[in-house]
Design a protein around this motif. Sequence first.
Motif, PDB file in Angstrom:
ATOM      1  N   LEU A 153       3.155  -3.319  10.899  1.00 54.75           N
ATOM      2  CA  LEU A 153       3.745  -4.533  11.442  1.00 54.75           C
ATOM      3  C   LEU A 153       3.205  -4.839  12.834  1.00 54.75           C
ATOM      4  CD1 LEU A 153       7.468  -4.193  10.261  1.00 54.75           C
ATOM      5  CD2 LEU A 153       5.654  -5.596   9.271  1.00 54.75           C
ATOM      6  N   GLY A 154       2.899  -3.796  13.595  1.00 54.42           N
ATOM      7  CA  GLY A 154       2.290  -3.996  14.897  1.00 54.42           C
ATOM      8  C   GLY A 154       0.931  -4.661  14.786  1.00 54.42           C
ATOM      9  N   ALA A 155       0.145  -4.236  13.783  1.00 53.56           N
ATOM     10  CA  ALA A 155      -1.159  -4.848  13.557  1.00 53.56           C
ATOM     11  C   ALA A 155      -1.009  -6.314  13.175  1.00 53.56           C
ATOM     12  CB  ALA A 155      -1.906  -4.078  12.462  1.00 53.56           C
ATOM     13  N   LEU A 156      -0.006  -6.619  12.367  1.00 53.23           N
ATOM     14  CA  LEU A 156       0.240  -8.012  11.972  1.00 53.23           C
ATOM     15  C   LEU A 156       0.575  -8.870  13.183  1.00 53.23           C
ATOM     16  CD1 LEU A 156       0.954 -10.305   9.941  1.00 53.23           C
ATOM     17  CD2 LEU A 156       3.259  -9.340   9.875  1.00 53.23           C
ATOM     18  N   VAL A 157       1.473  -8.390  14.021  1.00 58.32           N
ATOM     19  CA  VAL A 157       1.888  -9.145  15.193  1.00 58.32           C
ATOM     20  C   VAL A 157       0.718  -9.353  16.156  1.00 58.32           C
ATOM     21  CG1 VAL A 157       3.298  -9.004  17.286  1.00 58.32           C
ATOM     22  CG2 VAL A 157       4.331  -8.538  15.061  1.00 58.32           C
ATOM     23  N   GLY A 172      14.046   0.778  11.903  1.00 62.31           N
ATOM     24  CA  GLY A 172      13.177  -0.246  11.358  1.00 62.31           C
ATOM     25  C   GLY A 172      12.571  -1.124  12.429  1.00 62.31           C
ATOM     26  N   TYR A 173      12.105  -2.304  12.002  1.00 64.65           N
ATOM     27  CA  TYR A 173      11.458  -3.237  12.913  1.00 64.65           C
ATOM     28  C   TYR A 173      11.811  -4.664  12.513  1.00 64.65           C
ATOM     29  CZ  TYR A 173       8.601   0.683  14.415  1.00 64.65           C
ATOM     30  OH  TYR A 173       8.189   1.883  14.921  1.00 64.65           O
ATOM     31  N   GLY A 174      11.788  -5.536  13.510  1.00 61.38           N
ATOM     32  CA  GLY A 174      11.978  -6.954  13.260  1.00 61.38           C
ATOM     33  C   GLY A 174      10.770  -7.727  13.744  1.00 61.38           C
ATOM     34  N   VAL A 175      10.294  -8.662  12.949  1.00 67.59           N
ATOM     35  CA  VAL A 175       9.178  -9.522  13.331  1.00 67.59           C
ATOM     36  C   VAL A 175       9.746 -10.894  13.697  1.00 67.59           C
ATOM     37  CG1 VAL A 175       7.031 -10.630  12.602  1.00 67.59           C
ATOM     38  CG2 VAL A 175       7.561  -8.300  11.833  1.00 67.59           C
ATOM     39  N   HIS A 176       9.674 -11.239  14.977  1.00 65.70           N
ATOM     40  CA  HIS A 176      10.154 -12.535  15.461  1.00 65.70           C
ATOM     41  C   HIS A 176       9.011 -13.544  15.399  1.00 65.70           C
ATOM     42  CE1 HIS A 176      13.966 -11.122  17.367  1.00 65.70           C
ATOM     43  NE2 HIS A 176      13.303  -9.974  17.426  1.00 65.70           N
ATOM     44  N   VAL A 221       4.142 -16.150   8.122  1.00 63.25           N
ATOM     45  CA  VAL A 221       4.525 -14.919   8.827  1.00 63.25           C
ATOM     46  C   VAL A 221       5.387 -14.040   7.926  1.00 63.25           C
ATOM     47  CG1 VAL A 221       5.735 -13.954  10.806  1.00 63.25           C
ATOM     48  CG2 VAL A 221       4.419 -16.056  11.080  1.00 63.25           C
ATOM     49  N   VAL A 222       6.372 -14.646   7.287  1.00 64.97           N
ATOM     50  CA  VAL A 222       7.274 -13.891   6.419  1.00 64.97           C
ATOM     51  C   VAL A 222       6.504 -13.248   5.268  1.00 64.97           C
ATOM     52  CG1 VAL A 222       9.176 -14.115   4.772  1.00 64.97           C
ATOM     53  CG2 VAL A 222       9.333 -15.215   7.015  1.00 64.97           C
ATOM     54  N   ALA A 223       5.626 -14.023   4.639  1.00 64.21           N
ATOM     55  CA  ALA A 223       4.867 -13.492   3.504  1.00 64.21           C
ATOM     56  C   ALA A 223       3.957 -12.343   3.930  1.00 64.21           C
ATOM     57  CB  ALA A 223       4.044 -14.612   2.862  1.00 64.21           C
ATOM     58  N   ARG A 224       3.279 -12.513   5.044  1.00 66.86           N
ATOM     59  CA  ARG A 224       2.370 -11.456   5.504  1.00 66.86           C
ATOM     60  C   ARG A 224       3.144 -10.212   5.936  1.00 66.86           C
ATOM     61  NH1 ARG A 224      -2.108 -13.723   9.559  1.00 66.86           N
ATOM     62  NH2 ARG A 224      -2.540 -11.478   9.565  1.00 66.86           N
ATOM     63  N   ALA A 225       4.310 -10.409   6.547  1.00 70.41           N
ATOM     64  CA  ALA A 225       5.122  -9.258   6.953  1.00 70.41           C
ATOM     65  C   ALA A 225       5.602  -8.487   5.724  1.00 70.41           C
ATOM     66  CB  ALA A 225       6.308  -9.729   7.785  1.00 70.41           C
ATOM     67  N   ARG A 226       6.034  -9.200   4.714  1.00 67.29           N
ATOM     68  CA  ARG A 226       6.468  -8.536   3.480  1.00 67.29           C
ATOM     69  C   ARG A 226       5.324  -7.772   2.831  1.00 67.29           C
ATOM     70  NH1 ARG A 226      11.285 -10.086   0.696  1.00 67.29           N
ATOM     71  NH2 ARG A 226      10.184  -9.321  -1.153  1.00 67.29           N
ATOM     72  N   GLU A 227       4.150  -8.383   2.804  1.00 67.27           N
ATOM     73  CA  GLU A 227       2.989  -7.718   2.211  1.00 67.27           C
ATOM     74  C   GLU A 227       2.623  -6.453   2.980  1.00 67.27           C
ATOM     75  OE1 GLU A 227      -0.055 -10.652   2.233  1.00 67.27           O
ATOM     76  OE2 GLU A 227       0.899 -11.909   0.691  1.00 67.27           O
ATOM     77  N   ALA A 228       2.661  -6.539   4.302  1.00 64.21           N
ATOM     78  CA  ALA A 228       2.326  -5.382   5.126  1.00 64.21           C
ATOM     79  C   ALA A 228       3.338  -4.254   4.914  1.00 64.21           C
ATOM     80  CB  ALA A 228       2.271  -5.779   6.596  1.00 64.21           C
ATOM     81  N   ALA A 229       4.625  -4.608   4.914  1.00 60.16           N
ATOM     82  CA  ALA A 229       5.666  -3.592   4.750  1.00 60.16           C
ATOM     83  C   ALA A 229       5.601  -2.944   3.375  1.00 60.16           C
ATOM     84  CB  ALA A 229       7.034  -4.226   4.964  1.00 60.16           C
ATOM     85  N   ALA A 230       5.211  -3.717   2.362  1.00 55.70           N
ATOM     86  CA  ALA A 230       5.134  -3.187   0.997  1.00 55.70           C
ATOM     87  C   ALA A 230       4.073  -2.101   0.861  1.00 55.70           C
ATOM     88  CB  ALA A 230       4.866  -4.320   0.017  1.00 55.70           C
ATOM     89  N   THR A 231       3.090  -2.097   1.762  1.00 57.27           N
ATOM     90  CA  THR A 231       2.072  -1.042   1.708  1.00 57.27           C
ATOM     91  C   THR A 231       2.630   0.296   2.187  1.00 57.27           C
ATOM     92  OG1 THR A 231       1.240  -1.465   3.959  1.00 57.27           O
ATOM     93  CG2 THR A 231       0.275  -2.755   2.157  1.00 57.27           C
ATOM     94  N   VAL A 232       3.773   0.253   2.849  1.00 54.91           N
ATOM     95  CA  VAL A 232       4.399   1.479   3.362  1.00 54.91           C
ATOM     96  C   VAL A 232       5.425   2.016   2.376  1.00 54.91           C
ATOM     97  CG1 VAL A 232       5.838   2.446   5.206  1.00 54.91           C
ATOM     98  CG2 VAL A 232       4.045   0.778   5.743  1.00 54.91           C
ATOM     99  N   SER A 233       6.298   1.136   1.874  1.00 57.10           N
ATOM    100  CA  SER A 233       7.355   1.563   0.955  1.00 57.10           C
ATOM    101  C   SER A 233       7.895   0.361   0.201  1.00 57.10           C
ATOM    102  CB  SER A 233       8.489   2.238   1.727  1.00 57.10           C
ATOM    103  OG  SER A 233       9.599   2.496   0.889  1.00 57.10           O
ATOM    104  N   ASP A 234       8.305   0.595  -1.045  1.00 54.72           N
ATOM    105  CA  ASP A 234       8.950  -0.471  -1.816  1.00 54.72           C
ATOM    106  C   ASP A 234      10.466  -0.307  -1.823  1.00 54.72           C
ATOM    107  OD1 ASP A 234       9.252   1.737  -3.401  1.00 54.72           O
ATOM    108  OD2 ASP A 234       8.233   0.916  -5.160  1.00 54.72           O
ATOM    109  N   ALA A 235      10.971   0.579  -0.952  1.00 56.20           N
ATOM    110  CA  ALA A 235      12.406   0.860  -0.906  1.00 56.20           C
ATOM    111  C   ALA A 235      13.034   0.441   0.419  1.00 56.20           C
ATOM    112  CB  ALA A 235      12.660   2.343  -1.152  1.00 56.20           C
ATOM    113  N   LEU A 236      12.349  -0.418   1.160  1.00 50.05           N
ATOM    114  CA  LEU A 236      12.879  -0.866   2.446  1.00 50.05           C
ATOM    115  C   LEU A 236      13.977  -1.910   2.243  1.00 50.05           C
ATOM    116  CD1 LEU A 236       9.500  -1.368   4.338  1.00 50.05           C
ATOM    117  CD2 LEU A 236      11.082   0.555   4.596  1.00 50.05           C
ATOM    118  N   THR A 237      14.942  -1.929   3.147  1.00 50.00           N
ATOM    119  CA  THR A 237      15.942  -2.991   3.178  1.00 50.00           C
ATOM    120  C   THR A 237      15.374  -4.145   3.990  1.00 50.00           C
ATOM    121  OG1 THR A 237      17.800  -1.461   3.004  1.00 50.00           O
ATOM    122  CG2 THR A 237      18.261  -3.630   3.923  1.00 50.00           C
TER     123      THR A 237
END
Length: 274
Positions: free
Chosen positions: A127-131, A145-149, A161-177
Amino acid sequence: MTDTASHLPPASAVALATALQKLATTDRLLLALDFDGTLAPFVDVPRGARALPESKAALDRLEHLPNTWVAYVSGRPLSSLEVVTEADADALLIGSHGVEIRFGRDGVSLDLSPTEQETLERLGDVLGALVDDMPGAKLETKPVGYGVHYRLVEGDRDAEVVARAREAAATVSDALTIRYGKDIIEFSIREAHKGDGVERLREYTKATAVLFAGDDVTDEDGFSVLRPADGDVGIKVGRGETAAQYRVADERAIATLLTLLAQAREAHLKSSTD
């Protein structure tokens, strides 16, 4: 009361005034309040947010009354919530959507496992790389966790932004809230929500009635656990679909309502001791 919620039909304003008058007479009263967008206007620097003076004055009056508790229920990390609420050592705080709890001087340890720590670190990296690649976006570090503003991202790029953040987070885990708020998407490695926090507060204070107020999508979890039949009152601030019984326009309306509640609670307690 009509002036505090002028966009409401008069009957709704009267109903809210009646509900608050009844709430003021309950034996053990808990006020569980969201902070940003409810007590405090949104600001560009999150740590600079403060409750409106009128709200702060009313809450100071309320929390000094017998059998009356004021608590803050926020998506902010506890460390940030302590700063913006100017909380003293005895404050009741729910941070990180219910993950962090501070009942007075007793905090709750997170006790992250090694696996959770590793997932959290990887999530921060992606997420840091995305931001870094998206001017105006900001990464907020939270305990689990982290929040992307993206409020300051130029152009109509919210969905991107939302789509890219979701894609990035999905590479880490599919069990995130995943939670969506106002100009923020949040990812957490643990499940908890504001409704959990309200219930913990109710249990801790043994409240006979609860007022919960909030403005965001994440506050719907808080409204969902209220018990209107027992005298609980839920107030939505601003627009949007809601499970709350009542709605007001903005933070200034909340300040007025809290002032009226403080007056009614003081009058009730005085009359009951005369």
